[in-house]
Design a protein around this motif. Structure first.
Motif, short mmCIF file in Angstrom:
data_model
loop_
_atom_site.label_atom_id
_atom_site.label_comp_id
_atom_site.label_asym_id
_atom_site.label_seq_id
_atom_site.Cartn_x
_atom_site.Cartn_y
_atom_site.Cartn_z
N HIS A 61 0.82 -1.34 -0.12
CA HIS A 61 -0.05 0.16 0.05
C HIS A 61 0.92 1.34 0.05
O HIS A 61 0.77 2.37 -0.61
CB HIS A 61 -0.71 0.03 1.32
CG HIS A 61 -1.75 1.12 1.23
ND1 HIS A 61 -2.74 1.25 0.56
CD2 HIS A 61 -2.07 2.27 2.07
CE1 HIS A 61 -3.61 2.28 0.84
NE2 HIS A 61 -3.03 2.90 1.85
N ARG A 65 1.35 4.12 -3.44
CA ARG A 65 0.55 5.47 -3.43
C ARG A 65 1.29 6.20 -4.80
O ARG A 65 2.24 6.32 -4.88
CB ARG A 65 1.11 6.07 -2.17
CG ARG A 65 0.13 5.58 -0.87
CD ARG A 65 0.43 6.49 0.30
NE ARG A 65 -0.39 5.84 1.37
CZ ARG A 65 0.05 5.77 2.46
NH1 ARG A 65 1.28 5.64 2.91
NH2 ARG A 65 -0.82 5.04 3.52
N GLY A 116 -11.63 -2.62 -1.47
CA GLY A 116 -10.49 -1.66 -1.31
C GLY A 116 -9.49 -1.88 -2.69
O GLY A 116 -9.81 -2.58 -3.16
N HIS A 120 -4.56 2.84 -2.35
CA HIS A 120 -5.47 4.00 -2.39
C HIS A 120 -6.39 4.02 -1.11
O HIS A 120 -6.61 4.78 -0.53
CB HIS A 120 -6.55 4.14 -3.72
CG HIS A 120 -5.71 4.38 -4.89
ND1 HIS A 120 -5.41 5.79 -4.97
CD2 HIS A 120 -5.28 3.70 -5.80
CE1 HIS A 120 -4.90 5.78 -6.33
NE2 HIS A 120 -4.70 4.71 -6.81
N GLN A 121 -7.10 2.72 -0.89
CA GLN A 121 -8.03 2.58 0.35
C GLN A 121 -7.61 1.21 0.61
O GLN A 121 -8.42 0.32 0.43
CB GLN A 121 -9.17 2.98 -0.12
CG GLN A 121 -10.25 2.83 1.07
CD GLN A 121 -11.85 2.86 0.74
OE1 GLN A 121 -12.21 3.05 -0.53
NE2 GLN A 121 -12.64 3.14 1.63
N LEU A 122 -6.78 0.86 1.76
CA LEU A 122 -6.40 -0.40 2.45
C LEU A 122 -7.33 -0.63 3.72
O LEU A 122 -7.32 0.14 4.40
CB LEU A 122 -5.07 -0.65 2.58
CG LEU A 122 -4.64 -1.96 3.18
CD1 LEU A 122 -4.82 -2.84 2.03
CD2 LEU A 122 -3.24 -1.78 3.44
N PRO A 123 -8.12 -1.69 3.54
CA PRO A 123 -9.12 -2.09 4.70
C PRO A 123 -7.81 -2.38 5.69
O PRO A 123 -6.85 -3.01 5.54
CB PRO A 123 -9.81 -3.21 4.20
CG PRO A 123 -9.34 -3.65 3.12
CD PRO A 123 -8.53 -2.57 2.59
N ARG A 124 -8.43 -2.09 7.28
CA ARG A 124 -7.57 -2.60 8.25
C ARG A 124 -8.05 -3.96 8.60
O ARG A 124 -9.03 -4.31 8.41
CB ARG A 124 -7.66 -1.40 9.42
CG ARG A 124 -7.15 0.00 9.09
CD ARG A 124 -5.78 0.09 8.71
NE ARG A 124 -4.93 -0.62 9.48
CZ ARG A 124 -3.49 -0.94 9.03
NH1 ARG A 124 -3.42 -0.61 8.02
NH2 ARG A 124 -2.86 -1.56 10.32
#
Length: 187
Positions: A61, A65, A116, A120-124
């Motif tokens: 991730h 970017r 995700g 850009h948008q990584l889940p936790r």
């Protein structure tokens, strides 16, 4: 994809002391920008295959970017005293476990795949689910250039390469990069 010189879909296979990491990475879109993003993720996976799923996804991730980002599903084959696989994904790279004793078109297990985009948008809280393996069990992975119902035609009697070719031939959508990877544990 027709008209492109590079595919944004990449497979990763890393042999480990007690198994392997198999991953399928799909750079968003197609063409050079997608291929570049997928290559960044593949390099990281190859360099750090034994890290925890969350650490590995975090590392990808951060590196992705400013790129298109990728979606990916990872499978660790752990072939110790109790053979098993661990798997997890982010985005729409599908994976199915085909049991050796299943019939053609039988039910298949799948990993936890969260929404995700890596970069850009990584889940936790990514946690791989774990399943025990039996000799002859097969994992099939496919990017979104393959119809999601590809698992209906999986056949435990086919070897890995013919199975992947069948998936591509019968389920490729034609409007995107497409990649299918099939790995079998022989026992």
């Amino acid at each position: 994809m027709a008209g492109e010189e590079r595919s944004g879909d990449l497979a990763v296979l890393v042999a480990l002391a007690d198994g392997a990491l198999v991953g399928l990475v799909d750079g968003l879109g197609h063409g050079d920008a997608a291929a570049d993003a997928a290559a960044v993720a593949a390099e990281i996976l190859e360099a750090h295959p034994t890290e925890s799923p969350q650490a590995l996804f975090d590392r990808c991730h951060t590196a992705l970017r400013g790129t298109r980002g990728v979606v990916m599903t990872l499978v660790w084959f752990e072939l110790g005293p109790t053979p098993r696989l661990r798997w997890v994904g982010v985005g729409n790279v599908e994976a199915r476990l085909l049991r050796a004793d299943a019939g053609r078109g039988g039910r298949h297990a799948g990993p936890l795949v969260l929404g995700g985009v890596v970069g850009h948008q990584l889940p936790r809280g990514l946690r791989a689910s774990t399943l025990e393996l039996a000799a002859g069990d097969t994992v099939a992975l496919a990017t979104d250039g393959i119809a999601a119902d590809f698992s209906t035609g999986l056949d435990p009697r086919l070897q890995a390469q013919p199975q992947a070719e069948l998936i591509l031939r019968e389920h490729a959508k034609g409007g995107d990069d497409a990649l299918a990877v099939v790995a079998r544990w022989l026992g």
